[in-house]
Design a protein around this motif. Structure first.
Motif, short mmCIF file in Angstrom:
data_model
loop_
_atom_site.label_atom_id
_atom_site.label_comp_id
_atom_site.label_asym_id
_atom_site.label_seq_id
_atom_site.Cartn_x
_atom_site.Cartn_y
_atom_site.Cartn_z
N ILE A 1 0.83 -1.20 0.00
CA ILE A 1 0.00 0.00 0.00
C ILE A 1 0.87 1.25 0.00
CG2 ILE A 1 -1.64 1.36 1.39
CD1 ILE A 1 -2.79 -1.37 2.33
N ILE A 2 1.86 1.27 0.88
CA ILE A 2 2.67 2.48 1.01
C ILE A 2 3.52 2.70 -0.23
CG2 ILE A 2 4.52 3.54 2.34
CD1 ILE A 2 3.12 2.73 4.80
N LEU B 1 4.24 5.93 -4.99
CA LEU B 1 4.39 5.93 -6.45
C LEU B 1 3.42 6.94 -7.07
CD1 LEU B 1 6.01 4.21 -8.55
CD2 LEU B 1 3.86 3.00 -8.95
N ILE B 2 2.18 6.94 -6.58
CA ILE B 2 1.17 7.88 -7.10
C ILE B 2 1.59 9.33 -6.82
CG2 ILE B 2 -1.23 8.67 -6.82
CD1 ILE B 2 -1.93 5.73 -6.16
N VAL B 3 1.99 9.57 -5.55
CA VAL B 3 2.42 10.93 -5.18
C VAL B 3 3.62 11.33 -6.04
CG1 VAL B 3 3.36 12.36 -3.33
CG2 VAL B 3 1.53 10.75 -2.84
N ALA C 1 2.51 12.16 -9.49
CA ALA C 1 1.77 13.43 -9.52
C ALA C 1 2.75 14.60 -9.50
CB ALA C 1 0.83 13.50 -8.32
N VAL C 2 3.72 14.52 -8.61
CA VAL C 2 4.69 15.60 -8.49
C VAL C 2 5.53 15.70 -9.78
CG1 VAL C 2 6.75 16.37 -7.25
CG2 VAL C 2 4.76 15.56 -6.00
N LEU C 3 5.85 14.56 -10.33
CA LEU C 3 6.65 14.54 -11.56
C LEU C 3 5.92 15.30 -12.67
CD1 LEU C 3 9.23 13.12 -12.83
CD2 LEU C 3 7.59 11.50 -13.79
N PHE C 4 4.61 15.00 -12.82
CA PHE C 4 3.83 15.67 -13.87
C PHE C 4 3.63 17.14 -13.56
CE2 PHE C 4 2.53 11.40 -15.22
CZ PHE C 4 2.71 11.56 -16.59
N GLU C 5 3.14 17.40 -12.31
CA GLU C 5 2.77 18.76 -11.95
C GLU C 5 3.97 19.69 -11.93
OE1 GLU C 5 1.49 22.16 -9.53
OE2 GLU C 5 3.20 20.82 -9.22
N SER D 1 12.78 13.15 1.69
CA SER D 1 12.83 12.78 3.12
C SER D 1 11.53 12.10 3.55
CB SER D 1 13.17 13.97 4.01
OG SER D 1 12.64 15.13 3.48
N ILE D 2 10.38 12.61 3.03
CA ILE D 2 9.12 11.95 3.41
C ILE D 2 9.12 10.50 2.96
CG2 ILE D 2 6.62 11.90 2.99
CD1 ILE D 2 6.80 14.99 2.81
N MET D 3 9.54 10.31 1.73
CA MET D 3 9.54 8.94 1.21
C MET D 3 10.51 8.05 1.97
SD MET D 3 8.98 9.62 -2.77
CE MET D 3 9.72 8.15 -3.40
N LEU D 4 11.65 8.64 2.25
CA LEU D 4 12.65 7.84 2.97
C LEU D 4 12.13 7.41 4.34
CD1 LEU D 4 16.15 9.37 2.27
CD2 LEU D 4 15.33 7.05 1.81
#
Ligand code: UDP
Ligand code: MG
Length: 327
Positions: A243-244, A249-251, A254-258, A277-280
């Motif tokens: 899930i995480i 991956l979605i976030v 999204a950031v990559l596109f936006e 850092s959040i992902m880590l």
């Protein structure tokens, strides 16, 4: 209960740890119940789980007067579950009743257990309705435990199931085949199945002495139960990981596109470092949690692979037993 419908013999197994203060009272009330119900062919096996007070001396003095009172001394404190197993392994009776020695399990209900056995139950389980004097930790902890247990293991453990139980020799025979360490006696007896019935009681306040099972041991007992009976916690963290990873991956996309491809039209102003850092943190958390769970399983396997005996009896300190009694 009349004399004729009694079991041929009855073994009462009592694990005791530093119970000297209240044990004589317990013993008297037990003997009284047996007498009033004309049960004469009994043995009372006190399993001394490495007490530091004079619990053992007390029982030994009873054994001198009457060999039906037996002292099984473990070589150190092995915990209640092992003490119970030790007692059950030496119990000779046609039926075996296990009961706490601190006066919390009402001895006067003993005849009712036998009546249920006469009606055909091979296992009679005492269910604790209330536990006077148990704090919030025990009350809520035990609720949580039974709920989790029933969900995770798919086995049905009646809430409030206690170690105040009667088992038949047949059940004892099968019980003794279960050699796993880190065990919970109740869970194993329930796993065995057989015809069962329930007797409800209100646990009394401990007569004297101190609770031998502190918060730490209770938590250990609960974790051991899950780990030894169900691998589901392991899967749970697997799902959480999926899930995480999916969410990040979605976030990330999204950031990559936006931000990267469209030049930040929504003005998110995400810095790369913040995202990273959040992902880590997320991922490190997951890895740590799953490692924690894994280590529980590994330690369980490790304990199992040592194949150590569940208890060690000190025959020199015992009374009523010889070296070759356990087999
Ligand atoms: N007991 C034992 N070994 C231990 C702790 C407890 O044999 O290490 C015995 C104790 O003497 C009592 C029974 O197990 O007869 C239940 O223990 P306790 O009253 O401490 O636990 P609780 O009532 O909270 O289940
Ligand atoms: Mg108690």
């Amino acid at each position: 209960m009349s004399e004729k419908d009694q079991p041929a013999s009855i073994s009462i197994v009592v694990p005791v740890y530093n119970e000297a203060a209240g044990l004589a009272k317990f013993n008297d009330s037990l003997v009284d119940v047996l007498k009033r119900n004309h049960i004469s062919n009994f043995e009372i096996i006190y399993c001394d789980d490495g007490s530091q007070d004079n619990t053992a001396e007390l029982i030994r003095s009873w054994n001198v007067k009457n060999p039906r009172f037996k002292l099984l001394s473990l070589s150190r404190n092995f915990g209640k579950e092992s003490a119970l197993t030790a007692g059950i392994s030496l119990a000779k009776g046609e039926v075996i009743v296990t009961i706490d020695g601190d006066g919390q399990h009402p001895v006067e209900l003993l005849p009712e257990f036998i009546v249920e056995w006469q009606k055909g139950s091979k296992v009679v389980v005492g269910i604790r309705l209330t536990n006077d004097g148990a704090g919030w930790f025990k009350t809520w902890g035990s609720k949580l435990f039974y709920n989790l247990f029933n969900h995770l293991t798919g086995q049905r453990l009646e809430p409030g199931s206690s170690d105040y139980r009667l088992i038949d020799q047949t059940v004892r025979h099968e019980f003794l085949k279960l050699k796993e360490s880190d065990r919970i006696t109740r869970g194993l007896i329930d796993w065995l199945g057989f015809n069962r019935s329930y007797i409800y009681f209100h646990a009394k306040v401990r007569e004297a002495g101190e609770v031998g099972y502190g918060k730490r041991q209770l938590i250990k007992l609960a974790t051991n139960t899950f780990v030894s009976l169900s691998p589901k916690p392991l899967y749970m963290f697997g799902y959480l990981g999926v899930i995480i990873t999916g969410l990040s991956l979605i976030v990330g996309l999204a950031v990559l596109f936006e931000q990267v491809l469209l030049g930040d039209p929504l003005a998110w102003k995400f810095t790369g470092t913040a995202m990273l850092s959040i992902m880590l943190l997320f991922l490190i958390g997951i890895v740590l949690m799953s490692q924690g769970i894994l280590s529980l399983y590994v330690s369980n396997i490790q304990a199992q692979s040592k194949r150590r005996p569940l208890f060690v009896i000190d025959y020199d300190k015992s009374a009523g037993y010889k070296n070759n009694d356990v087999n």
